[in-house]
Write a protein that holds these residues in place. Sequence first.
Motif, PDB file in Angstrom:
ATOM      1  N   ASN A   1       0.824  -1.205   0.000  1.00 21.01           N
ATOM      2  CA  ASN A   1       0.000   0.000   0.000  1.00 21.01           C
ATOM      3  C   ASN A   1       0.863   1.261   0.000  1.00 21.01           C
ATOM      4  O   ASN A   1       0.591   2.217  -0.747  1.00 21.01           O
ATOM      5  N   ALA A   2       1.891   1.277   0.834  1.00 21.93           N
ATOM      6  CA  ALA A   2       2.747   2.462   0.936  1.00 21.93           C
ATOM      7  C   ALA A   2       3.434   2.760  -0.398  1.00 21.93           C
ATOM      8  O   ALA A   2       3.484   3.914  -0.838  1.00 21.93           O
ATOM      9  N   LEU A   3       3.957   1.730  -1.034  1.00 17.80           N
ATOM     10  CA  LEU A   3       4.647   1.932  -2.305  1.00 17.80           C
ATOM     11  C   LEU A   3       3.673   2.344  -3.409  1.00 17.80           C
ATOM     12  O   LEU A   3       4.018   3.140  -4.289  1.00 17.80           O
ATOM     13  N   GLU A   4       2.461   1.818  -3.344  1.00 15.55           N
ATOM     14  CA  GLU A   4       1.448   2.165  -4.338  1.00 15.55           C
ATOM     15  C   GLU A   4       1.148   3.662  -4.320  1.00 15.55           C
ATOM     16  O   GLU A   4       0.873   4.272  -5.363  1.00 15.55           O
ATOM     17  N   PHE A   5       1.220   4.263  -3.125  1.00 13.74           N
ATOM     18  CA  PHE A   5       0.924   5.691  -2.995  1.00 13.74           C
ATOM     19  C   PHE A   5       2.192   6.555  -2.996  1.00 13.74           C
ATOM     20  O   PHE A   5       2.156   7.713  -2.601  1.00 13.74           O
ATOM     21  N   GLY A   6       3.291   5.965  -3.438  1.00 10.24           N
ATOM     22  CA  GLY A   6       4.505   6.747  -3.647  1.00 10.24           C
ATOM     23  C   GLY A   6       5.218   7.205  -2.397  1.00 10.24           C
ATOM     24  O   GLY A   6       5.921   8.227  -2.417  1.00 10.24           O
ATOM     25  N   ILE A   7       5.079   6.476  -1.289  1.00 10.17           N
ATOM     26  CA  ILE A   7       5.803   6.827  -0.069  1.00 10.17           C
ATOM     27  C   ILE A   7       7.299   6.662  -0.339  1.00 10.17           C
ATOM     28  O   ILE A   7       7.736   5.662  -0.900  1.00 10.17           O
ATOM     29  N   ASP A   8       8.100   7.635   0.098  1.00  9.78           N
ATOM     30  CA  ASP A   8       9.517   7.690  -0.270  1.00  9.78           C
ATOM     31  C   ASP A   8      10.421   6.853   0.613  1.00  9.78           C
ATOM     32  O   ASP A   8      11.426   6.308   0.149  1.00  9.78           O
ATOM     33  N   ILE A   9      10.089   6.781   1.911  1.00  5.86           N
ATOM     34  CA  ILE A   9      10.931   6.076   2.877  1.00  5.86           C
ATOM     35  C   ILE A   9      10.034   5.247   3.792  1.00  5.86           C
ATOM     36  O   ILE A   9       8.991   5.735   4.250  1.00  5.86           O
ATOM     37  N   LEU A  10      10.434   4.025   4.063  1.00  3.23           N
ATOM     38  CA  LEU A  10       9.704   3.155   4.984  1.00  3.23           C
ATOM     39  C   LEU A  10      10.528   2.959   6.247  1.00  3.23           C
ATOM     40  O   LEU A  10      11.753   3.008   6.206  1.00  3.23           O
ATOM     41  N   TRP A  11       9.829   2.743   7.367  1.00  5.38           N
ATOM     42  CA  TRP A  11      10.574   2.313   8.552  1.00  5.38           C
ATOM     43  C   TRP A  11       9.875   1.142   9.207  1.00  5.38           C
ATOM     44  O   TRP A  11       8.657   0.978   9.107  1.00  5.38           O
ATOM     45  N   ILE A  12      10.696   0.319   9.855  1.00  2.00           N
ATOM     46  CA  ILE A  12      10.207  -0.847  10.584  1.00  2.00           C
ATOM     47  C   ILE A  12      10.268  -0.511  12.062  1.00  2.00           C
ATOM     48  O   ILE A  12      11.326  -0.136  12.586  1.00  2.00           O
ATOM     49  N   GLY A  13       9.144  -0.623  12.751  1.00  7.46           N
ATOM     50  CA  GLY A  13       9.057  -0.195  14.144  1.00  7.46           C
ATOM     51  C   GLY A  13       9.637  -1.190  15.132  1.00  7.46           C
ATOM     52  O   GLY A  13       9.911  -2.355  14.803  1.00  7.46           O
ATOM     53  N   GLY A  14       9.803  -0.719  16.368  1.00  8.79           N
ATOM     54  CA  GLY A  14      10.402  -1.546  17.410  1.00  8.79           C
ATOM     55  C   GLY A  14       9.608  -2.791  17.736  1.00  8.79           C
ATOM     56  O   GLY A  14      10.168  -3.828  18.094  1.00  8.79           O
ATOM     57  N   ARG A  15       8.268  -2.727  17.619  1.00 10.89           N
ATOM     58  CA  ARG A  15       7.443  -3.893  17.908  1.00 10.89           C
ATOM     59  C   ARG A  15       7.567  -4.952  16.816  1.00 10.89           C
ATOM     60  O   ARG A  15       7.265  -6.114  17.046  1.00 10.89           O
ATOM     61  N   THR A  16       7.969  -4.532  15.625  1.00 11.11           N
ATOM     62  CA  THR A  16       8.148  -5.472  14.528  1.00 11.11           C
ATOM     63  C   THR A  16       9.549  -6.066  14.537  1.00 11.11           C
ATOM     64  O   THR A  16       9.737  -7.266  14.272  1.00 11.11           O
ATOM     65  N   THR A  17      10.537  -5.252  14.879  1.00 14.00           N
ATOM     66  CA  THR A  17      11.925  -5.710  14.865  1.00 14.00           C
ATOM     67  C   THR A  17      12.155  -6.873  15.822  1.00 14.00           C
ATOM     68  O   THR A  17      13.045  -7.692  15.607  1.00 14.00           O
ATOM     69  N   VAL A  18      11.326  -6.968  16.867  1.00 14.48           N
ATOM     70  CA  VAL A  18      11.506  -8.062  17.830  1.00 14.48           C
ATOM     71  C   VAL A  18      11.121  -9.416  17.244  1.00 14.48           C
ATOM     72  O   VAL A  18      11.460 -10.451  17.808  1.00 14.48           O
ATOM     73  N   ASN A  19      10.417  -9.421  16.115  1.00  9.48           N
ATOM     74  CA  ASN A  19       9.910 -10.678  15.546  1.00  9.48           C
ATOM     75  C   ASN A  19      10.598 -10.965  14.213  1.00  9.48           C
ATOM     76  O   ASN A  19      10.252 -10.364  13.193  1.00  9.48           O
ATOM     77  N   PRO A  20      11.559 -11.879  14.165  1.00  3.84           N
ATOM     78  CA  PRO A  20      12.263 -12.177  12.912  1.00  3.84           C
ATOM     79  C   PRO A  20      11.337 -12.640  11.794  1.00  3.84           C
ATOM     80  O   PRO A  20      11.602 -12.374  10.623  1.00  3.84           O
ATOM     81  N   PHE A  21      10.233 -13.331  12.128  1.00  7.23           N
ATOM     82  CA  PHE A  21       9.300 -13.778  11.091  1.00  7.23           C
ATOM     83  C   PHE A  21       8.650 -12.569  10.407  1.00  7.23           C
ATOM     84  O   PHE A  21       8.510 -12.535   9.178  1.00  7.23           O
ATOM     85  N   SER A  22       8.249 -11.578  11.205  1.00  3.37           N
ATOM     86  CA  SER A  22       7.630 -10.380  10.634  1.00  3.37           C
ATOM     87  C   SER A  22       8.626  -9.613   9.776  1.00  3.37           C
ATOM     88  O   SER A  22       8.286  -9.130   8.686  1.00  3.37           O
ATOM     89  N   VAL A  23       9.859  -9.489  10.268  1.00  3.68           N
ATOM     90  CA  VAL A  23      10.874  -8.779   9.496  1.00  3.68           C
ATOM     91  C   VAL A  23      11.136  -9.500   8.179  1.00  3.68           C
ATOM     92  O   VAL A  23      11.273  -8.869   7.121  1.00  3.68           O
TER      93      VAL A  23
END
Length: 362
Positions: free
Chosen positions: A100-122
Amino acid sequence: MNTEEIQQQKEQVQQIWKKRPLIISGPCSAESEEQIMETAIGLAKTGKVDVMRSGIWKPRTRPGSFEGIGVKGLPWLQAAKKATGMLMAVEVATPKQVENALEFGIDILWIGGRTTVNPFSVQDIADALRGVEVPVLIKNPLNPDLELWTGAVERIDRAGIKDIGLIHRGFAVYGNTEYRNPPMWHLAIEMKMRYPELPFIADPSHICGNREGLLGVAQRAIDLDYDGLIIESHCTPDVAWSDAKQQVTPAQLEDILNHIVWRKEDKENIDHAALEKFRQQINNLDDELVELLSQRMQVADNIGRYKKDNEITILQTNRWNEILEKAIAKGEKKGLSREFVTKYFDAIHMESIAHQNRIMNE
């Protein structure tokens, strides 16, 4: 966009990505089109913000909290970019959010701290990013685990992402502390040393959890040679739908940035002779420290042989506690913190035990 416009966008992103200091700001959450536009215009007027950030999806600790406006907020960021020229950044936690973010031309993405804790999500996010050219910032995991942070960098790198950056947002600990998420600067510095080539950005908003501490934490980060800051800003922060206490108005943000002393790792056109003199003194003292530590371990070896011959245990708790308390007291008189002396002598103690253990088992 046509081919020429796409190329221009890529060049703009690369130009901003390499800027130092890189300043990212914007509301914790997108709430309305008016709120996004008003905040964006206010940030643009400061002339200091390179990238506008906004939470579209908000992973929360408990259900029932505001979890973001969702996809309908992405066109608001598009409009804000068109009006101000600032790049736009959002947090992503799932492959669908990446899409979704790329579809709307978002320039930079970040991965949050709650996601970084989960290798499967990353890994899921990394898989969604294969073949994509977009900068990705990775926040430290909530818990103080550098291997998780390192693992996230490796997964995104293996997906072929060339522009990766790190965000230090502090670490979650139980109980009341000075900070919402204590910075644990030593861990951040170690991560910075592991990846000196990656942009390293401080997030004072999430470290502090309040407005009052933002300047102090931001200055500390710049003093430690961080490459930029990400600070939350909202047109009316007191009524923000999430994290109201840690957000500031664009005008307040400008004031904070104006009060920071922007130090650099090195400066041209200055006489370094005085600095080199101090550095040489440090080098000489370091050499002496290593020699003294070597001599200390030789004595520890002798103690190990004595204990072995007389069947005495290696660890002598009472004796060590006495040594440590005396060292702490003496160190504090000399301007050394209790924490430093404790860590320093604990390291010496563990090395001494290792020497004696080796003697015991020869």
